[in-house]
Design an enzyme around this catalytic site. Structure first.
Site, PDB file in Angstrom:
ATOM      1  N   ASP A  38       0.830  -1.214   0.000  1.00  0.00           N
ATOM      2  CA  ASP A  38       0.000   0.000   0.000  1.00  0.00           C
ATOM      3  C   ASP A  38       0.857   1.253   0.000  1.00  0.00           C
ATOM      4  O   ASP A  38       0.530   2.257  -0.624  1.00  0.00           O
ATOM      5  CB  ASP A  38      -0.919   0.019   1.226  1.00  0.00           C
ATOM      6  N   LYS A 119     -34.766  -3.791  -9.435  1.00  0.00           N
ATOM      7  CA  LYS A 119     -33.584  -4.205 -10.184  1.00  0.00           C
ATOM      8  C   LYS A 119     -32.353  -3.586  -9.526  1.00  0.00           C
ATOM      9  O   LYS A 119     -32.135  -2.385  -9.623  1.00  0.00           O
ATOM     10  CB  LYS A 119     -33.706  -3.758 -11.635  1.00  0.00           C
ATOM     11  N   LYS A 285     -41.569 -10.078 -14.170  1.00  0.00           N
ATOM     12  CA  LYS A 285     -41.485 -11.412 -14.770  1.00  0.00           C
ATOM     13  C   LYS A 285     -42.875 -12.020 -14.740  1.00  0.00           C
ATOM     14  O   LYS A 285     -43.564 -11.907 -13.728  1.00  0.00           O
ATOM     15  CB  LYS A 285     -40.555 -12.310 -13.947  1.00  0.00           C
ATOM     16  N   LYS A 309     -37.268   0.839 -16.363  1.00  0.00           N
ATOM     17  CA  LYS A 309     -36.247   1.726 -15.829  1.00  0.00           C
ATOM     18  C   LYS A 309     -36.870   2.950 -15.146  1.00  0.00           C
ATOM     19  O   LYS A 309     -37.922   3.426 -15.567  1.00  0.00           O
ATOM     20  CB  LYS A 309     -35.318   2.191 -16.958  1.00  0.00           C
ATOM     21  N   CYS A 426     -23.460   9.421 -45.506  1.00  0.00           N
ATOM     22  CA  CYS A 426     -22.344   9.367 -46.421  1.00  0.00           C
ATOM     23  C   CYS A 426     -22.553   8.056 -47.174  1.00  0.00           C
ATOM     24  O   CYS A 426     -22.707   7.012 -46.550  1.00  0.00           O
ATOM     25  CB  CYS A 426     -21.044   9.322 -45.618  1.00  0.00           C
ATOM     26  N   CYS A 433     -14.583   6.137 -46.668  1.00  0.00           N
ATOM     27  CA  CYS A 433     -14.801   7.267 -45.756  1.00  0.00           C
ATOM     28  C   CYS A 433     -14.058   6.961 -44.459  1.00  0.00           C
ATOM     29  O   CYS A 433     -14.336   5.948 -43.802  1.00  0.00           O
ATOM     30  CB  CYS A 433     -16.289   7.457 -45.501  1.00  0.00           C
TER      31      CYS A 433
HETATM   32  S1  IVH Z   1     -33.707 -11.926 -13.796  1.00  0.00           S
HETATM   33  C1  IVH Z   1     -33.615 -13.586 -17.761  1.00  0.00           C
HETATM   34  N1  IVH Z   1     -34.204 -10.490 -11.712  1.00  0.00           N
HETATM   35  O1  IVH Z   1     -30.600  -7.357 -14.505  1.00  0.00           O
HETATM   36  C2  IVH Z   1     -33.808 -12.771 -16.576  1.00  0.00           C
HETATM   37  N2  IVH Z   1     -32.365  -9.844 -13.083  1.00  0.00           N
HETATM   38  O2  IVH Z   1     -30.520  -7.049 -17.625  1.00  0.00           O
HETATM   39  C3  IVH Z   1     -32.630 -11.974 -16.206  1.00  0.00           C
HETATM   40  N3  IVH Z   1     -31.107  -7.916 -12.256  1.00  0.00           N
HETATM   41  O3  IVH Z   1     -27.979  -9.380 -15.568  1.00  0.00           O
HETATM   42  C4  IVH Z   1     -32.295 -12.017 -14.812  1.00  0.00           C
HETATM   43  N4  IVH Z   1     -32.334  -7.584 -10.461  1.00  0.00           N
HETATM   44  O4  IVH Z   1     -27.877  -8.526 -13.218  1.00  0.00           O
HETATM   45  C5  IVH Z   1     -33.413 -10.641 -12.775  1.00  0.00           C
HETATM   46  N5  IVH Z   1     -34.771  -9.355  -9.798  1.00  0.00           N
HETATM   47  C6  IVH Z   1     -33.971  -9.497 -10.858  1.00  0.00           C
HETATM   48  C7  IVH Z   1     -32.867  -8.637 -11.110  1.00  0.00           C
HETATM   49  C8  IVH Z   1     -32.089  -8.840 -12.253  1.00  0.00           C
HETATM   50  C9  IVH Z   1     -31.289  -7.173 -11.158  1.00  0.00           C
HETATM   51  C10 IVH Z   1     -30.047  -7.707 -13.281  1.00  0.00           C
HETATM   52  C11 IVH Z   1     -29.179  -8.899 -13.548  1.00  0.00           C
HETATM   53  C12 IVH Z   1     -29.237  -9.136 -15.023  1.00  0.00           C
HETATM   54  C13 IVH Z   1     -29.791  -7.850 -15.519  1.00  0.00           C
HETATM   55  C14 IVH Z   1     -30.638  -8.088 -16.736  1.00  0.00           C
END
Ligand code: IVH
Length: 675
Positions: A38, A119, A285, A309, A426, A433
């Site tokens: 360090d 998420k 889901k 999002k 273009c 290019c």
């Molecule tokens: S399910 C096929 N559940 O989001 C389903 N993903 O873009 C994919 N993530 O790489 C995973 N929270 O890192 C799922 N409750 C959740 C989640 C989750 C975060 C992230 C995960 C994945 C990304 C998908």
């Protein structure tokens, strides 16, 4: 001390650090203790602070946190780790629900049941448990292949090492997110750019003791491979996870219909600041596993899930200049250089203005005060102009008619919309290019293309400026001696680069096609082409043998793609690129499918609407049974499947060629035999 002396002293310290790193990370034989290590790092950092001219790619200031090791074993995921498509608005969610109902052949008003899960913005991991024991943990990697980070994952308290509960599946990959809490991040924030970086960096340490120093957490939310799982729904699975000793997200909910998803979304968005981990949206889901199975995947993401999002963040800034960027396909994109502003924790200094029409429509000018929006991972864009703040002498922005390469640009005519494109381009002249050529090289090395480690966009720019590369094949014939003598490069880093380039000389056929960057040939189309042609030789011969039109038979390839391919192959430089690359590379043939389904070697085509099932679902069912779908009646066709209101012409053509014509019940009968 004079400048040279300081530089020498600094370089010596860097060399010493590189050596210590090598012994520690690669040979696992540390030469000094942690404290001494360090101290050496500190000395380098303080020299850099004092003398701003000091710089090295091996400096601890360039390597955020610990140096991630590259020596993890790569292991294939038993079930791929997919990503999610994004939704930003209620409308996107309504569409999502509609599409699912369509696919399942249900009324579009049908309200579906969802598991709504915050998420977390962390790093996903897949944990394999066999007979209750945690035997292996993998990072996501490219989704197909991850890295074996078992030892590091073992240091995380939230990850059970052994589960002795009766109904725990005998073999399962439990998947979830590794992250660091915001409070914990506060303590180490000077070492990392953000919590996500901290989690990722510490998970990839060679020495698990380094991982242990960072208080990582784990929340479970899905599974990959499984044997012996009883849960029939996501919410049941989440409950089970808790019984088995995993942590799950305390804000998970089961909800029905889009309205309820929206209410929950607003509630959670308000709470966002109070939660101790970063969330960037909500994952929805379809709760029922049987429905998930029927829905299957599109490309890299499941049809049954979406990430909603959190709303965009906005800020006000001033346009300093308007740059014209040229993309890989020649599109001229105006980009506003703005006074840097912080939007939701990210410093934004560029905002896209999309195209010429958009500038005219919004009357955007240099020196204007504008509202800039940044939504999720999308590139920031200018939303509106505050014309009241505009000075009298301000002038309209004149969009250049020439590409920065000097060539006249064009606006293409779209036969379908009967309008001229908003985008000025273009014209595609292979690699003529400069701007396009550079972008094509960036595309070539990109993640879905050759994905060469350590060879990203910046290196392309750098090597381009140094005239080391002009065409893709130049990447495989680099002048390594010259690179070694460049600032910031050394023997070791050049050896690493050479290794990663050579490694990619073995490439899959589809990646090769994709990497060429042919307009309208994205990854899915590249896959279709590779799957159909099987032998890479055939790709090169497409134009020689006048076979491009044959590709029109592939379901998914249309006139647009064919026209683009013809244009691509008519260019001499493009042909040379392919020829040269084929000499250098080992492009792997596509192995024949096992083709063991009942529809093996059978070719189908649809006309008309099906009932109780969408065409997409029927298509995926046929493909699951090794059948192929085409979109034109031809001799090759085995079955024409007719639904409601079929196209008469197609039926006539099929009759003429004596092709079997069946209706949906006929298809169902064939499918019944398969299960
Ligand atoms: S399910 C096929 N559940 O989001 C389903 N993903 O873009 C994919 N993530 O790489 C995973 N929270 O890192 C799922 N409750 C959740 C989640 C989750 C975060 C992230 C995960 C994945 C990304 C998908």
């Amino acid at each position: 001390m004079d400048k040279n002396k300081i530089k020498r002293k600094y370089n010596e310290k860097i060399r010493n650090l590189v050596k210590l790193n090598k012994y520690y990370y690669d040979l696992s034989k540390p030469l000094v203790n942690d404290h001494e290590y360090d101290q050496i790092k500190e000395e380098i950092l303080s020299l850099e602070k004092k003398y701003i001219f000091l710089e090295s790619e091996n400096s601890p200031s360039k390597i955020v946190g610990f140096k991630p090791s590259k020596t993890f074993k790569k292991v294939s995921h038993r079930v791929p780790m997919l990503s999610l498509s994004n939704a930003f608005s209620e409308e996107d969610l309504i569409n999502f629900e509609k599409k699912i109902n369509n696919f399942l052949g249900q009324k579009s008003s049908n309200q579906l049941e969802y598991s709504a899960e915050p998420k977390i913005d962390g790093i996903s991991a897949s944990l394999t448990y066999q007979k209750g024991k945690f035997v292996m943990g993998l990072s996501r990697g490219d989704g197909k292949e991850g890295e074996d980070i078992t030892q590091n994952l073992k240091t995380i308290n939230d990850i059970p090492k052994e589960i002795l509960i009766k109904d725990f599946p005998t073999d399962i990959d439990v998947r979830g997110e590794v992250f660091i809490g915001n409070k914990d991040f506060e303590k180490i924030k000077d070492k990392f750019a953000n919590p996500r970086n901290a989690a990722s960096g510490s998970l990839r340490q060679k020495n698990p003791n380094d991982t242990k120093k960072i208080p990582l957490k784990f929340i479970a939310y899905t599974f990959g491979y499984e044997k012996g799982m009883k849960a029939k729904k996501q919410n049941e699975y989440l409950k089970k996870l808790e019984e088995w000793g995993f942590k799950t997200n305390p804000f998970n909910k089961t909800l029905q219909g889009v309205q309820n998803l929206m209410t929950n979304y607003y509630e959670l968005e308000k709470k966002r600041g109070e939660i101790d981990f970063d969330i960037d949206g909500i994952v929805y889901k379809i709760d029922n596993f049987d429905l998930q199975k029927r829905l299957g995947n599109v490309a890299n993401s499941p049809r049954w899930a979406i990430a909603h999002k959190f709303s965009a963040n906005k800020g006000v800034s001033k346009i300093l200049n308007i740059d014209i960027q040229v993309g890989r396909t020649g599109a001229l994109t105006p980009v506003a250089k703005i006074n840097p502003i912080n939007i939701g924790g990210v410093v934004v200094s560029n905002a896209t203005l999309h195209n010429e029409d958009e500038i005219i429509r919004k009357d955007i000018r240099i020196n204007d005060t504008v509202v800039v929006e940044r939504a999720g991972d999308v590139i920031p864009h200018v939303v509106s102009v505050d014309t009241k703040k505009r000075r009298k002498e301000s002038k309209k922005f004149i969009f250049p008619k020439k590409c920065p390469c000097g060539y006249e640009t064009i606006k293409e005519y779209n036969k379908i919309t009967k309008k001229f494109d908003a985008v000025r381009r273009c014209p595609d002249r292979g690699f003529d290019c400069d701007r396009m050529a550079k972008e094509r090289l960036k595309h070539f090395v990109s993640k879905e293309g050759f994905n060469i480690e350590g060879f990203g966009k910046k290196i392309v720019e750098n090597f381009w400026d140094l005239k080391l590369i002009r065409l893709p094949q130049d990447i495989f014939n680099l002048n390594y001696k010259k690179i070694e003598s460049l600032d910031g490069w050394g023997k070791q880093s050049v050896a690493n680069l050479r290794y990663s380039i050579d490694e990619k000389k073995n490439i899959s056929f589809e990646k090769f096609v994709y990497a060429l960057g042919i307009r309208h040939i994205g990854f899915e189309n590249a896959k279709l082409i590779a799957k159909t042609l099987k032998n890479p030789e055939k790709f090169l011969n497409l134009s020689k043998e006048n076979k491009i039109d044959d590709l029109l038979n592939i379901d998914g390839i249309g006139e647009t793609q064919i026209t683009s391919l013809k244009k691509f192959f008519s260019n001499k430089t493009n042909l040379k690129v392919i020829q040269d690359l084929q000499k250098i590379l080992n492009i792997k043939k596509i192995k024949e499918n096992k083709n063991d389904g009942v529809f093996s070697e059978k070719i189908f085509m649809f006309t008309g609407k099906l009932t109780g099932m969408s065409r997409a679902e029927a298509k995926s069912l046929i493909e699951k049974n090794s059948g192929t779908i085409i979109s034109n009646v031809s001799k090759k066709l085995d079955y024409l499947i007719i639904g409601e209101k079929p196209t008469k012409r197609k039926i006539e053509a099929a009759k003429e060629l004596k092709i079997k014509i069946i209706d949906q019940s006929g298809l169902n009968k064939l499918l019944d035999k398969s299960s």
